[in-house]
Design a protein around this motif. Structure first.
Motif, PDB file in Angstrom:
ATOM      1  N   ILE A 184      17.989  16.255   7.298  1.00 17.71           N
ATOM      2  CA  ILE A 184      16.681  15.538   7.768  1.00 17.71           C
ATOM      3  C   ILE A 184      15.794  17.351   8.268  1.00 17.71           C
ATOM      4  O   ILE A 184      14.952  17.013   7.410  1.00 17.71           O
ATOM      5  CB  ILE A 184      16.310  14.812   8.883  1.00 17.71           C
ATOM      6  CG1 ILE A 184      17.700  13.828   8.350  1.00 17.71           C
ATOM      7  CG2 ILE A 184      15.090  14.688   8.936  1.00 17.71           C
ATOM      8  CD1 ILE A 184      16.359  13.122   7.129  1.00 17.71           C
ATOM      9  N   MET A 185      16.140  17.935   9.386  1.00 18.06           N
ATOM     10  CA  MET A 185      15.519  19.197   9.786  1.00 18.06           C
ATOM     11  C   MET A 185      16.650  19.880   9.823  1.00 18.06           C
ATOM     12  O   MET A 185      17.659  20.023  10.123  1.00 18.06           O
ATOM     13  CB  MET A 185      14.530  18.522  10.952  1.00 18.06           C
ATOM     14  CG  MET A 185      13.763  17.185  10.848  1.00 18.06           C
ATOM     15  SD  MET A 185      11.709  18.625   9.578  1.00 18.06           S
ATOM     16  CE  MET A 185      11.560  18.868  11.847  1.00 18.06           C
ATOM     17  N   PHE A 186      15.697  21.032  10.392  1.00 16.17           N
ATOM     18  CA  PHE A 186      16.794  22.264  10.785  1.00 16.17           C
ATOM     19  C   PHE A 186      15.872  22.898  12.491  1.00 16.17           C
ATOM     20  O   PHE A 186      14.212  23.241  11.445  1.00 16.17           O
ATOM     21  CB  PHE A 186      17.701  22.780   9.900  1.00 16.17           C
ATOM     22  CG  PHE A 186      16.649  23.619   9.204  1.00 16.17           C
ATOM     23  CD1 PHE A 186      16.363  23.340   7.798  1.00 16.17           C
ATOM     24  CD2 PHE A 186      16.280  24.967   8.813  1.00 16.17           C
ATOM     25  CE1 PHE A 186      15.632  23.695   6.785  1.00 16.17           C
ATOM     26  CE2 PHE A 186      15.597  25.541   7.909  1.00 16.17           C
ATOM     27  CZ  PHE A 186      15.190  25.083   7.146  1.00 16.17           C
ATOM     28  N   GLY A 194       6.588  15.910   7.964  1.00 16.08           N
ATOM     29  CA  GLY A 194       6.002  14.698   7.344  1.00 16.08           C
ATOM     30  C   GLY A 194       5.683  13.937   8.411  1.00 16.08           C
ATOM     31  O   GLY A 194       5.948  14.039  10.291  1.00 16.08           O
ATOM     32  N   ARG A 195       7.224  12.830   8.347  1.00 17.20           N
ATOM     33  CA  ARG A 195       7.326  11.923   9.707  1.00 17.20           C
ATOM     34  C   ARG A 195       8.166  12.382  10.995  1.00 17.20           C
ATOM     35  O   ARG A 195       8.325  11.857  12.094  1.00 17.20           O
ATOM     36  CB  ARG A 195       7.389  10.217   9.733  1.00 17.20           C
ATOM     37  CG  ARG A 195       6.351   9.704   8.684  1.00 17.20           C
ATOM     38  CD  ARG A 195       6.328   8.731   7.984  1.00 17.20           C
ATOM     39  NE  ARG A 195       7.798   8.081   7.573  1.00 17.20           N
ATOM     40  CZ  ARG A 195       8.890   7.517   7.998  1.00 17.20           C
ATOM     41  NH1 ARG A 195       8.913   7.282   9.310  1.00 17.20           N
ATOM     42  NH2 ARG A 195      10.328   7.491   7.718  1.00 17.20           N
ATOM     43  N   PHE A 196       9.187  13.516  10.419  1.00 21.51           N
ATOM     44  CA  PHE A 196       9.238  13.583  11.031  1.00 21.51           C
ATOM     45  C   PHE A 196       9.394  15.308  12.339  1.00 21.51           C
ATOM     46  O   PHE A 196       8.267  16.112  11.697  1.00 21.51           O
ATOM     47  CB  PHE A 196      10.326  13.767  10.697  1.00 21.51           C
ATOM     48  CG  PHE A 196      11.406  13.241   9.778  1.00 21.51           C
ATOM     49  CD1 PHE A 196      11.121  12.615   9.141  1.00 21.51           C
ATOM     50  CD2 PHE A 196      12.050  12.002  10.701  1.00 21.51           C
ATOM     51  CE1 PHE A 196      11.616  11.596   8.025  1.00 21.51           C
ATOM     52  CE2 PHE A 196      12.475  11.409   9.819  1.00 21.51           C
ATOM     53  CZ  PHE A 196      12.592  11.060   8.452  1.00 21.51           C
ATOM     54  N   THR A 197      10.010  15.274  13.431  1.00 22.64           N
ATOM     55  CA  THR A 197       9.492  16.365  14.477  1.00 22.64           C
ATOM     56  C   THR A 197      10.407  16.527  15.294  1.00 22.64           C
ATOM     57  O   THR A 197      11.094  15.500  15.739  1.00 22.64           O
ATOM     58  CB  THR A 197       8.161  16.445  15.244  1.00 22.64           C
ATOM     59  OG1 THR A 197       7.344  16.535  14.830  1.00 22.64           O
ATOM     60  CG2 THR A 197       8.266  17.188  15.983  1.00 22.64           C
ATOM     61  N   ALA A 198      10.994  18.125  14.922  1.00 19.19           N
ATOM     62  CA  ALA A 198      12.359  18.079  15.439  1.00 19.19           C
ATOM     63  C   ALA A 198      11.425  19.675  16.905  1.00 19.19           C
ATOM     64  O   ALA A 198      10.567  19.876  16.734  1.00 19.19           O
ATOM     65  CB  ALA A 198      13.432  19.163  14.934  1.00 19.19           C
ATOM     66  N   ILE A 210      10.686  10.532  15.473  1.00 15.87           N
ATOM     67  CA  ILE A 210      10.417  10.117  13.927  1.00 15.87           C
ATOM     68  C   ILE A 210       9.560   8.739  14.177  1.00 15.87           C
ATOM     69  O   ILE A 210       9.362   8.204  15.056  1.00 15.87           O
ATOM     70  CB  ILE A 210      11.302   8.824  13.533  1.00 15.87           C
ATOM     71  CG1 ILE A 210      12.538  10.221  13.300  1.00 15.87           C
ATOM     72  CG2 ILE A 210      10.509   8.192  11.650  1.00 15.87           C
ATOM     73  CD1 ILE A 210      13.972   8.917  12.947  1.00 15.87           C
ATOM     74  N   ARG A 211       7.856   9.478  13.606  1.00 18.09           N
ATOM     75  CA  ARG A 211       6.530   8.533  14.015  1.00 18.09           C
ATOM     76  C   ARG A 211       7.320   7.742  12.709  1.00 18.09           C
ATOM     77  O   ARG A 211       7.345   7.515  11.472  1.00 18.09           O
ATOM     78  CB  ARG A 211       4.963   9.329  13.886  1.00 18.09           C
ATOM     79  CG  ARG A 211       4.989  10.245  15.142  1.00 18.09           C
ATOM     80  CD  ARG A 211       3.453  11.662  15.040  1.00 18.09           C
ATOM     81  NE  ARG A 211       4.305  12.288  13.725  1.00 18.09           N
ATOM     82  CZ  ARG A 211       4.648  13.344  13.423  1.00 18.09           C
ATOM     83  NH1 ARG A 211       5.549  13.663  14.555  1.00 18.09           N
ATOM     84  NH2 ARG A 211       5.023  13.984  12.526  1.00 18.09           N
ATOM     85  N   ASP A 212       5.802   6.486  13.331  1.00 22.13           N
ATOM     86  CA  ASP A 212       5.757   4.525  12.687  1.00 22.13           C
ATOM     87  C   ASP A 212       7.189   4.650  11.227  1.00 22.13           C
ATOM     88  O   ASP A 212       7.532   4.748  10.817  1.00 22.13           O
ATOM     89  CB  ASP A 212       4.664   5.953  10.870  1.00 22.13           C
ATOM     90  CG  ASP A 212       4.309   3.935  10.163  1.00 22.13           C
ATOM     91  OD1 ASP A 212       3.473   4.813   9.212  1.00 22.13           O
ATOM     92  OD2 ASP A 212       4.539   3.540  11.305  1.00 22.13           O
ATOM     93  N   SER A 213       8.137   4.882  12.773  1.00 18.02           N
ATOM     94  CA  SER A 213       9.290   4.071  11.924  1.00 18.02           C
ATOM     95  C   SER A 213       9.618   3.397  11.086  1.00 18.02           C
ATOM     96  O   SER A 213       8.049   2.237  10.930  1.00 18.02           O
ATOM     97  CB  SER A 213      10.362   3.642  12.917  1.00 18.02           C
ATOM     98  OG  SER A 213       9.955   5.023  14.276  1.00 18.02           O
TER      99      SER A 213
END
Lengths: 114, 111
Positions: free
Chosen positions: B47-49, B59-63, B76-79
Protein backbone atom coordinates in the motif's frame (compact mmCIF):
# COMPACT_ATOMS: atom_id res chain seq x y z
CA UNK A 1 4.61 -3.02 -12.96
CA UNK A 2 6.22 -5.29 -10.34
CA UNK A 3 4.12 -8.37 -11.01
CA UNK A 4 5.05 -11.59 -9.26
CA UNK A 5 3.44 -14.81 -10.45
CA UNK A 6 3.25 -17.89 -8.25
CA UNK A 7 2.19 -21.34 -9.39
CA UNK A 8 0.30 -23.45 -8.52
CA UNK A 9 -2.26 -21.55 -6.46
CA UNK A 10 -3.62 -24.67 -4.79
CA UNK A 11 -2.17 -28.13 -4.20
CA UNK A 12 -3.74 -31.14 -2.52
CA UNK A 13 -1.60 -34.25 -2.30
CA UNK A 14 -0.90 -37.33 -0.26
CA UNK A 15 1.53 -37.49 2.61
CA UNK A 16 5.05 -38.31 1.45
CA UNK A 17 4.74 -36.48 -1.85
CA UNK A 18 7.19 -33.77 -2.87
CA UNK A 19 5.66 -30.53 -4.10
CA UNK A 20 7.33 -27.83 -6.19
CA UNK A 21 6.14 -24.22 -6.14
CA UNK A 22 7.34 -21.69 -8.72
CA UNK A 23 7.75 -17.97 -8.24
CA UNK A 24 8.36 -15.71 -11.22
CA UNK A 25 8.92 -11.98 -11.55
CA UNK A 26 7.13 -11.14 -14.80
CA UNK A 27 8.16 -7.59 -15.59
CA UNK A 28 11.38 -7.09 -13.66
CA UNK A 29 14.55 -8.92 -12.77
CA UNK A 30 14.50 -9.81 -9.10
CA UNK A 31 17.84 -9.69 -7.37
CA UNK A 32 16.30 -11.27 -4.29
CA UNK A 33 13.34 -13.53 -3.71
CA UNK A 34 11.84 -14.50 -0.37
CA UNK A 35 9.75 -17.44 0.72
CA UNK A 36 7.21 -17.10 3.53
CA UNK A 37 4.78 -19.41 5.23
CA UNK A 38 1.57 -18.29 6.88
CA UNK A 39 -0.64 -20.36 9.14
CA UNK A 40 -4.30 -19.35 9.68
CA UNK A 41 -4.74 -16.10 11.62
CA UNK A 42 -0.98 -15.69 11.99
CA UNK A 43 1.45 -13.30 10.39
CA UNK A 44 3.98 -14.08 7.71
CA UNK A 45 6.94 -16.19 8.74
CA UNK A 46 10.05 -15.78 6.63
CA UNK A 47 11.49 -19.15 5.67
CA UNK A 48 14.42 -18.20 3.47
CA UNK A 49 16.03 -15.52 1.36
CA UNK A 50 17.16 -16.45 -2.12
CA UNK A 51 19.63 -14.62 -4.37
CA UNK A 52 20.12 -15.61 -7.99
CA UNK A 53 22.94 -18.04 -8.48
CA UNK A 54 23.74 -18.56 -4.83
CA UNK A 55 22.52 -20.80 -2.02
CA UNK A 56 19.47 -19.69 -0.10
CA UNK A 57 19.79 -18.34 3.42
CA UNK A 58 17.37 -20.13 5.72
CA UNK A 59 15.85 -18.69 8.88
CA UNK A 60 16.48 -20.39 12.16
CA UNK A 61 14.32 -23.47 12.63
CA UNK A 62 13.63 -23.99 8.92
CA UNK A 63 14.95 -27.32 7.63
CA UNK A 64 16.92 -26.67 4.46
CA UNK A 65 16.82 -30.33 3.47
CA UNK A 66 13.03 -30.33 3.69
CA UNK A 67 12.43 -27.01 1.95
CA UNK A 68 14.68 -26.93 -1.10
CA UNK A 69 15.07 -23.57 -2.76
CA UNK A 70 16.54 -23.02 -6.20
CA UNK A 71 17.03 -19.57 -7.69
CA UNK A 72 18.32 -20.36 -11.16
CA UNK A 73 17.64 -17.03 -12.84
CA UNK A 74 16.75 -13.43 -12.07
CA UNK A 75 13.10 -14.18 -12.77
CA UNK A 76 12.54 -17.62 -11.28
CA UNK A 77 12.82 -19.20 -7.87
CA UNK A 78 11.37 -22.55 -6.83
CA UNK A 79 10.51 -24.02 -3.46
CA UNK A 80 10.26 -27.79 -3.17
CA UNK A 81 8.63 -29.25 -0.09
CA UNK A 82 10.14 -32.73 0.11
CA UNK A 83 8.23 -35.66 1.58
CA UNK A 84 5.42 -33.39 2.70
CA UNK A 85 3.37 -34.29 5.76
CA UNK A 86 0.10 -32.87 7.11
CA UNK A 87 1.96 -30.46 9.40
CA UNK A 88 3.45 -28.85 6.27
CA UNK A 89 -0.02 -27.78 5.17
CA UNK A 90 0.05 -24.00 5.01
CA UNK A 91 -0.13 -20.94 2.78
CA UNK A 92 3.24 -20.45 1.07
CA UNK A 93 3.96 -17.02 -0.38
CA UNK A 94 6.93 -15.78 -2.36
CA UNK A 95 8.02 -12.22 -2.85
CA UNK A 96 10.55 -10.56 -5.12
CA UNK A 97 12.58 -7.39 -4.99
CA UNK A 98 15.01 -5.40 -7.08
CA UNK A 99 17.87 -4.05 -4.99
CA UNK A 100 16.46 -2.05 -2.07
CA UNK A 101 13.04 -1.52 -3.67
CA UNK A 102 9.91 -2.73 -1.81
CA UNK A 103 9.03 -6.40 -1.95
CA UNK A 104 6.13 -7.48 -4.12
CA UNK A 105 4.27 -10.66 -3.33
CA UNK A 106 2.97 -13.50 -5.46
CA UNK A 107 -0.61 -14.69 -5.01
CA UNK A 108 0.46 -17.56 -2.75
CA UNK A 109 0.08 -21.32 -2.85
CA UNK A 110 -2.28 -23.11 -0.54
CA UNK A 111 -0.80 -26.51 0.24
CA UNK A 112 -2.94 -29.24 1.78
CA UNK A 113 -1.34 -32.57 2.65
CA UNK A 114 -3.74 -35.42 3.29
CA UNK B 1 9.39 -7.28 23.38
CA UNK B 2 8.28 -7.96 19.83
CA UNK B 3 10.34 -6.30 17.13
CA UNK B 4 7.31 -4.85 15.34
CA UNK B 5 4.10 -4.41 17.29
CA UNK B 6 0.61 -3.76 16.06
CA UNK B 7 -2.74 -3.80 17.79
CA UNK B 8 -4.38 -6.97 16.47
CA UNK B 9 -7.84 -5.42 16.52
CA UNK B 10 -10.38 -5.89 15.21
CA UNK B 11 -10.68 -2.19 14.54
CA UNK B 12 -14.15 -1.17 13.42
CA UNK B 13 -14.61 2.13 11.60
CA UNK B 14 -17.79 3.57 10.05
CA UNK B 15 -17.81 4.00 6.29
CA UNK B 16 -16.57 7.43 5.30
CA UNK B 17 -14.58 7.96 8.50
CA UNK B 18 -10.79 7.98 8.96
CA UNK B 19 -9.17 4.69 9.94
CA UNK B 20 -5.93 5.02 11.92
CA UNK B 21 -3.55 2.08 12.12
CA UNK B 22 -0.50 2.17 14.36
CA UNK B 23 2.80 0.34 14.51
CA UNK B 24 5.82 0.57 16.81
CA UNK B 25 9.22 -0.98 16.27
CA UNK B 26 12.13 -1.72 18.53
CA UNK B 27 15.17 -1.54 16.21
CA UNK B 28 16.45 2.05 16.13
CA UNK B 29 18.48 1.14 13.06
CA UNK B 30 15.32 0.68 11.00
CA UNK B 31 15.31 2.83 7.89
CA UNK B 32 12.48 1.61 5.67
CA UNK B 33 8.84 1.19 6.61
CA UNK B 34 6.08 -0.49 4.67
CA UNK B 35 2.34 -1.02 4.93
CA UNK B 36 0.80 -4.05 3.25
CA UNK B 37 -2.88 -4.92 2.96
CA UNK B 38 -3.93 -8.56 3.08
CA UNK B 39 -7.43 -9.71 2.29
CA UNK B 40 -8.56 -12.98 3.84
CA UNK B 41 -7.07 -15.91 1.96
CA UNK B 42 -4.94 -13.67 -0.25
CA UNK B 43 -1.31 -12.60 -0.26
CA UNK B 44 -0.13 -9.16 0.95
CA UNK B 45 -0.33 -6.16 -1.35
CA UNK B 46 1.95 -3.14 -0.96
CA UNK B 47 0.00 0.00 0.00
CA UNK B 48 2.63 2.51 1.08
CA UNK B 49 6.27 2.83 1.96
CA UNK B 50 8.05 5.64 3.76
CA UNK B 51 11.70 6.31 4.51
CA UNK B 52 11.77 9.85 5.98
CA UNK B 53 10.20 11.40 9.05
CA UNK B 54 6.90 13.11 8.40
CA UNK B 55 3.91 12.35 6.24
CA UNK B 56 3.60 10.74 2.84
CA UNK B 57 0.29 10.85 1.03
CA UNK B 58 -1.02 8.67 -1.80
CA UNK B 59 -4.68 9.10 -2.62
CA UNK B 60 -6.75 8.23 0.43
CA UNK B 61 -3.73 6.81 2.24
CA UNK B 62 -1.23 8.72 4.40
CA UNK B 63 1.76 7.13 6.07
CA UNK B 64 3.30 8.93 9.04
CA UNK B 65 6.75 8.21 10.43
CA UNK B 66 8.34 9.39 13.66
CA UNK B 67 11.74 7.78 14.06
CA UNK B 68 12.41 9.43 17.42
CA UNK B 69 9.31 7.74 18.84
CA UNK B 70 9.85 4.60 16.73
CA UNK B 71 6.34 4.88 15.47
CA UNK B 72 4.74 4.58 12.07
CA UNK B 73 1.07 4.90 11.23
CA UNK B 74 -1.29 4.56 8.31
CA UNK B 75 -4.35 6.76 7.90
CA UNK B 76 -7.12 5.82 5.52
CA UNK B 77 -9.48 8.66 4.68
CA UNK B 78 -13.04 8.22 3.47
CA UNK B 79 -12.95 4.55 4.48
CA UNK B 80 -14.75 2.14 2.16
CA UNK B 81 -16.04 -1.37 2.85
CA UNK B 82 -13.39 -2.59 0.38
CA UNK B 83 -10.74 -1.35 2.82
CA UNK B 84 -11.76 -4.12 5.22
CA UNK B 85 -8.66 -6.31 5.50
CA UNK B 86 -5.66 -7.05 7.69
CA UNK B 87 -2.96 -4.39 7.50
CA UNK B 88 0.62 -5.50 8.03
CA UNK B 89 3.38 -3.15 9.10
CA UNK B 90 6.90 -4.15 8.05
CA UNK B 91 10.31 -2.59 8.66
CA UNK B 92 13.91 -3.21 7.72
CA UNK B 93 17.29 -1.58 8.06
CA UNK B 94 17.25 -0.51 4.45
CA UNK B 95 19.38 -1.70 1.60
CA UNK B 96 18.71 -5.33 0.81
CA UNK B 97 17.82 -6.35 4.36
CA UNK B 98 14.92 -8.70 5.00
CA UNK B 99 11.61 -7.35 6.29
CA UNK B 100 10.32 -7.86 9.81
CA UNK B 101 6.54 -8.00 9.90
CA UNK B 102 4.10 -7.16 12.64
CA UNK B 103 1.22 -9.52 13.32
CA UNK B 104 -1.24 -7.22 11.56
CA UNK B 105 -4.33 -5.23 12.47
CA UNK B 106 -7.70 -6.46 11.27
CA UNK B 107 -9.76 -3.51 10.02
CA UNK B 108 -13.50 -3.68 9.43
CA UNK B 109 -15.33 -0.82 7.72
CA UNK B 110 -18.97 -0.75 8.77
CA UNK B 111 -21.41 0.36 6.02
Amino acid sequence: GAVVSQHPSWVICKSGTSVKIECRSLDFQATTMFWYRQFPKQSLMLMATSNEGSKATYEQGVEKDKFLINHASLTLSTLTVTSAHPEDSSFYICSARVGSQPQHFGDGTRLSIL
Amino acid sequence: QKEVEQNSGPLSVPEGAIASLNCTYSDRGSQSFFWYRQYSGKSPELIMFIYSNGDKEDGRFTAQLNKASQYVSLLIRDSQPSDSATYLCAVNRGGNEKLTFGTGTRLTIIP
